[in-house]
Write a protein that holds these residues in place. Structure first.
Motif, PDB file in Angstrom:
ATOM      1  N   ASP A   1       0.758  -1.237  -0.174  1.00  0.00           N
ATOM      2  CA  ASP A   1       0.196  -0.213   0.076  1.00  0.00           C
ATOM      3  C   ASP A   1       0.766   1.011  -0.114  1.00  0.00           C
ATOM      4  O   ASP A   1       0.656   2.102  -0.677  1.00  0.00           O
TER       5      ASP A   1
ATOM      6  N   TYR B   1     -10.459  -3.463   0.677  1.00  0.00           N
ATOM      7  CA  TYR B   1      -9.838  -3.731  -0.439  1.00  0.00           C
ATOM      8  C   TYR B   1     -10.657  -3.690  -1.301  1.00  0.00           C
ATOM      9  O   TYR B   1     -10.420  -3.406  -2.653  1.00  0.00           O
TER      10      TYR B   1
ATOM     11  N   TYR C   1     -10.956  -0.095  -2.404  1.00  0.00           N
ATOM     12  CA  TYR C   1      -9.922   0.302  -2.850  1.00  0.00           C
ATOM     13  C   TYR C   1      -9.721   0.032  -4.720  1.00  0.00           C
ATOM     14  O   TYR C   1      -9.474   0.631  -5.474  1.00  0.00           O
TER      15      TYR C   1
END
Length: 280
Positions: A141, A196, A199
């Motif tokens: 990340d 996630y 994301y």
């Protein structure tokens, strides 16, 4: 003075011996688990953390100083979908490993000796190893932040969170090999599936980002996560459960620190912005 000094020395020695005895009683060694990748020695793990810190704080920003941000859309999409799948797999292990659910809830406070249930505990240790590997993966990340010149997102909270999780998860599997963090890992992996997924959708671009109104709720979910973990670990301690007391106390203290940092982040990022919007 000599008598006082002798008393202080004896007290210090007694405390030291008590601490060492308690620590030795809480440590668990297993030749098979200790032979797994990364588990033989702390050197590889600490080397990764040190290289990570050098890159994100010094080397990375330096090489990107006079460069344009790197377009990492497709690597990020791939990375995020892998993270979703891997965390979902770890969640599934709790429900698909034969005997895991019954064992955890039947012996939640007073687990069976390792020698009497070694096969199941080895399977749970494998799940802990996967969880540890996922924390190594999470370091990516920050690398993406640096390469995209998003250095403002490389905060103390972000760095501490990632480094602490890598080291704590390694130490837990290397030294404790217990069951007291199984539920915590399950909750954390579930949160990461949601995180996630967000994301991944965000990395698709502005046409999708405008629909992602629920970003701030991710932080709320993380805050609730820490509240549950702190409460759970506190119960293990207060009910005098048969788990390593030193590590439980560490988990409680660490959870409180994470809770504080995430609340501060939420207030800074969202609460102040909401007040500003009302004023405007």
């Amino acid at each position: 003075m000599n008598a006082d000094g002798g008393l202080k020395m004896n007290f210090t020695t007694d405390v030291s011996h008590t601490f060492i005895d308690l620590l030795q009683k809480e440590l668990v060694w297993d030749d098979e688990v200790d032979s797994w990748m990364f588990m033989r020695s702390p050197i590889p793990v600490f080397s990764i953390v040190i290289i990570y810190l050098i890159f994100i704080l010094k080397f990375g920003p330096k090489i990107m100083e006079n460069r344009n941000p790197i377009n990492l859309k497709y690597p990020m999409l791939l990375y995020n979908i892998i993270q979703v799948a891997f965390n979902a797999y770890m969640v599934s292990l709790f429900f698909t490993t034969p005997g895991a659910i019954n064992h955890h809830f039947n012996y939640l406070c007073h687990p069976l000796p390792r020698s009497s249930n070694k096969n199941l505990l080895l399977e749970l240790n494998k799940a802990s190893w996967f969880f540890f590997v996922s924390k190594l993966m999470d370091l990516t990340d920050t690398v993406f932040f640096v390469l995209r010149k998003k250095q403002s997102q490389v905060t103390f909270l972000h760095i501490y969170h990632h480094c602490n999780m890598v080291i704590s998860c390694w130490a837990y599997l290397k030294l404790i090999k217990g069951e007291q963090l199984l539920l915590c890992g399950l909750i954390n992996a579930t949160v990461h599936v949601i995180m996630y997924s967000y994301y991944f959708l965000s990395a698709l671009g502005p046409q999708i980002q405008k629909f992602l109104w629920w970003k701030k709720y991710l932080t709320r979910i993380q805050i609730v996560q820490f509240l549950i973990i702190i409460a759970y670990q506190t119960c293990l301690y207060l009910f005098d459960c048969n788990f390593p007391k030193l590590f439980v106390m560490y988990c409680i203290a660490n959870g409180i620190l994470f809770l504080y940092l995430f609340i501060m982040f939420y207030q800074k990022t969202y609460t102040k912005n909401e007040k500003k919007e009302r004023i405007d």
